[in-house]
Design an enzyme around this catalytic site. Structure first.
Site, PDB file in Angstrom:
ATOM      1  N   SER A 102       5.693 103.110 103.946  1.00 11.53           N
ATOM      2  CA  SER A 102       5.050 104.320 104.487  1.00 11.53           C
ATOM      3  C   SER A 102       4.197 103.851 105.659  1.00 11.53           C
ATOM      4  CB  SER A 102       4.145 104.930 103.408  1.00 11.53           C
ATOM      5  OG  SER A 102       3.243 105.860 103.960  1.00 11.53           O
TER       6      SER A 102
ATOM      7  N   TYR B 109      -2.333 104.156  96.609  1.00 11.87           N
ATOM      8  CA  TYR B 109      -1.071 104.341  97.350  1.00 11.87           C
ATOM      9  C   TYR B 109      -0.996 103.326  98.498  1.00 11.87           C
ATOM     10  CZ  TYR B 109       2.740 106.909  99.712  1.00 11.87           C
ATOM     11  OH  TYR B 109       3.934 107.263 100.292  1.00 11.87           O
TER      12      TYR B 109
HETATM   13  N1  LIG Z   1       7.357 112.362 102.035  1.00 11.58           N
HETATM   14  C1  LIG Z   1       6.498 111.650 102.736  1.00 11.58           C
HETATM   15  O1  LIG Z   1       5.664 112.205 103.479  1.00 11.58           O
HETATM   16  C2  LIG Z   1       6.543 110.156 102.643  1.00 11.58           C
HETATM   17  C3  LIG Z   1       5.921 109.408 103.650  1.00 11.58           C
HETATM   18  C4  LIG Z   1       5.949 108.029 103.566  1.00 11.58           C
HETATM   19  C5  LIG Z   1       6.611 107.401 102.522  1.00 11.58           C
HETATM   20  N2  LIG Z   1       7.204 108.148 101.562  1.00 11.58           N
HETATM   21  C6  LIG Z   1       7.883 107.434 100.468  1.00 11.58           C
HETATM   22  O2  LIG Z   1       9.213 107.895 100.363  1.00 11.58           O
HETATM   23  C7  LIG Z   1       9.712 107.592  99.057  1.00 11.58           C
HETATM   24  C8  LIG Z   1      10.472 108.790  98.528  1.00 11.58           C
HETATM   25  O3  LIG Z   1       9.549 109.844  98.266  1.00 11.58           O
HETATM   26  P1  LIG Z   1       9.814 111.353  98.702  1.00 11.58           P
HETATM   27  O4  LIG Z   1       8.871 111.645  99.790  1.00 11.58           O
HETATM   28  O5  LIG Z   1      11.249 111.591  98.893  1.00 11.58           O
HETATM   29  O6  LIG Z   1       9.242 112.119  97.395  1.00 11.58           O
HETATM   30  P2  LIG Z   1      10.023 112.877  96.233  1.00 11.58           P
HETATM   31  O7  LIG Z   1       9.012 113.130  95.175  1.00 11.58           O
HETATM   32  O8  LIG Z   1      10.749 114.044  96.804  1.00 11.58           O
HETATM   33  O9  LIG Z   1      11.091 111.816  95.720  1.00 11.58           O
HETATM   34  C9  LIG Z   1      10.720 110.683  94.958  1.00 11.58           C
HETATM   35  C10 LIG Z   1      11.779 110.450  93.885  1.00 11.58           C
HETATM   36  O10 LIG Z   1      11.417 109.293  93.133  1.00 11.58           O
HETATM   37  C11 LIG Z   1      11.683 109.556  91.768  1.00 11.58           C
HETATM   38  N3  LIG Z   1      10.887 108.701  90.877  1.00 11.58           N
HETATM   39  C12 LIG Z   1       9.558 108.797  90.562  1.00 11.58           C
HETATM   40  N4  LIG Z   1       9.231 107.862  89.674  1.00 11.58           N
HETATM   41  C13 LIG Z   1      10.353 107.144  89.406  1.00 11.58           C
HETATM   42  C14 LIG Z   1      10.633 106.040  88.560  1.00 11.58           C
HETATM   43  N5  LIG Z   1       9.689 105.478  87.790  1.00 11.58           N
HETATM   44  N6  LIG Z   1      11.897 105.549  88.558  1.00 11.58           N
HETATM   45  C15 LIG Z   1      12.868 106.124  89.305  1.00 11.58           C
HETATM   46  N7  LIG Z   1      12.662 107.177  90.114  1.00 11.58           N
HETATM   47  C16 LIG Z   1      11.414 107.676  90.172  1.00 11.58           C
HETATM   48  C17 LIG Z   1      11.338 111.033  91.595  1.00 11.58           C
HETATM   49  O11 LIG Z   1      11.924 111.597  90.447  1.00 11.58           O
HETATM   50  C18 LIG Z   1      11.878 111.617  92.893  1.00 11.58           C
HETATM   51  O12 LIG Z   1      13.214 112.035  92.755  1.00 11.58           O
HETATM   52  C19 LIG Z   1       8.489 107.185  98.230  1.00 11.58           C
HETATM   53  O13 LIG Z   1       8.463 105.788  98.091  1.00 11.58           O
HETATM   54  C20 LIG Z   1       7.328 107.669  99.075  1.00 11.58           C
HETATM   55  O14 LIG Z   1       6.144 106.933  98.828  1.00 11.58           O
HETATM   56  C21 LIG Z   1       7.189 109.507 101.594  1.00 11.58           C
END
Ligand SMILES: NC(=O)c1ccc[n+]([C@@H]2O[C@H](COP(=O)([O-])OP(=O)(O)OC[C@H]3O[C@@H](n4cnc5c(N)ncnc54)[C@H](O)[C@@H]3O)[C@@H](O)[C@H]2O)c1
Length: 279
Positions: free
Chosen positions: A141, A154
């Site tokens: 991130s 985080y």
């Molecule tokens: N959306 C943003 O603004 C953003 C920005 C920077 C980084 N990220 C990163 O992107 C990645 C994906 O997140 P997202 O934004 O798509 O959110 P999201 O919540 O839509 O997707 C995350 C997925 O991870 C799964 N998950 C959670 N715990 C788990 C576990 N223990 N084992 C397996 N799966 C698990 C959830 O069920 C979900 O499907 C994350 O690492 C998040 O930190 C997101």
């Protein structure tokens, strides 16, 4: 030269594939003609992603995997007949000032965001190295490059994923391996990340949050929901980076000012400026 000779007909494994960026990455790699291996704790989400991927004319299998558990990640790897691209992407977010999070909060977020990536690399990297072809994409991130207030836990996990990915890159290059690495550092993208509490393991007690943190949490939720780039935009950038063999994937160029300011503060030995405030 790309580390995966040709994506078409190869297999991409994606964790956190039941929602958001993981689902979008699965669809983007499917668009390249790759078959998909999907992992998540959310079975319903996995089934939806599987249907969407198969609608693009490729094969998709899924497995319920808690990435914080070594044995489950290893099994996910072992059950695949072939794999070339690995996206260690599953993640959760927890708000809190540095002293506010409970030990359960820390255990949860370190387990998913950091141990999930460590388990993914430990399981898949030896396999990719042995076949001397492949690419690992770790989702960090911008919170891995700057330290926004109100999300200490985080930030810790994401900074760790950045340095782990850089270390992995160096270790592979030192051995002349053809396996590639990228670290994905997006800013706000509308996904389910602000509703991570849905995935909190049973019995993990949350920390008590101050009204300042609760206000920040509400702000963050809004910022995520109004992110200008979509998950599909970010997924396209990931595919392009795998093809171009680019290590850092910074999808939101505006945030570079805050990254530069942090680096300058370090080098000038100044107190850190608030990356979300006026620089
Ligand atoms: N959306 C943003 O603004 C953003 C920005 C920077 C980084 N990220 C990163 O992107 C990645 C994906 O997140 P997202 O934004 O798509 O959110 P999201 O919540 O839509 O997707 C995350 C997925 O991870 C799964 N998950 C959670 N715990 C788990 C576990 N223990 N084992 C397996 N799966 C698990 C959830 O069920 C979900 O499907 C994350 O690492 C998040 O930190 C997101």
């Amino acid at each position: 030269m790309a580390r995966v000779e040709k994506l078409k007909g190869k297999v991409a494994a994606v964790t956190g594939a039941g929602s958001g960026l993981g689902r979008a990455m699965a669809l983007a790699f499917a668009g390249e003609g790759m078959d998909l291996a999907l992992a998540d704790v959310d079975e319903q989400g996995l089934k939806e992603t599987q249907s969407a991927v198969e609608a693009r004319g490729v094969k998709a299998s899924w497995m319920k995997v808690d990435v914080s558990r070594e044995a489950e990640v290893q099994k996910f790897c072992d059950l695949l007949q072939a794999v070339h691209v690995v996206c260690n992407n599953a993640g959760v977010s927890v708000a809190g000032a540095a002293w506010e999070n409970s030990v359960d909060d820390w255990r949860w977020i370190l387990g998913v965001n950091l141990w999930g990536v460590i388990h993914g690399v430990r399981a898949f990297a030896p396999r990719l190295i042995a076949q001397d072809e492949g690419h690992i994409v770790n989702t960090a991130s911008v919170a891995g490059l700057i330290s926004p207030p109100g999300s200490a836990a985080y930030n810790v996990t994401k900074h760790a994923v950045v340095t782990f990915s850089e270390s992995l890159y160096h270790d592979l290059r030192e051995r002349n391996s053809r396996v590639g690495v990228s670290v994905l550092c997006p800013a706000y993208v509308p996904t389910g990340i602000a509703d991570s509490e849905r995935n909190r393991p049973a019995g993990y007690v949350p920390g008590e949050l101050s009204k300042e943190t609760l206000a920040k949490k509400a702000m963050l939720k809004k910022a995520v929901a109004s992110g200008r780039l979509s998950a599909d935009d970010v997924a396209r950038a990931v595919v392009a980076a795998v093809k171009a063999e680019r290590f850092y994937i910074l999808t939101h160029p505006k945030i570079k000012g805050a990254i530069r300011a942090r680096m300058e503060d370090v080098l000038e030995e100044r107190a850190p400026r608030d990356p979300l405030g006026p620089l």
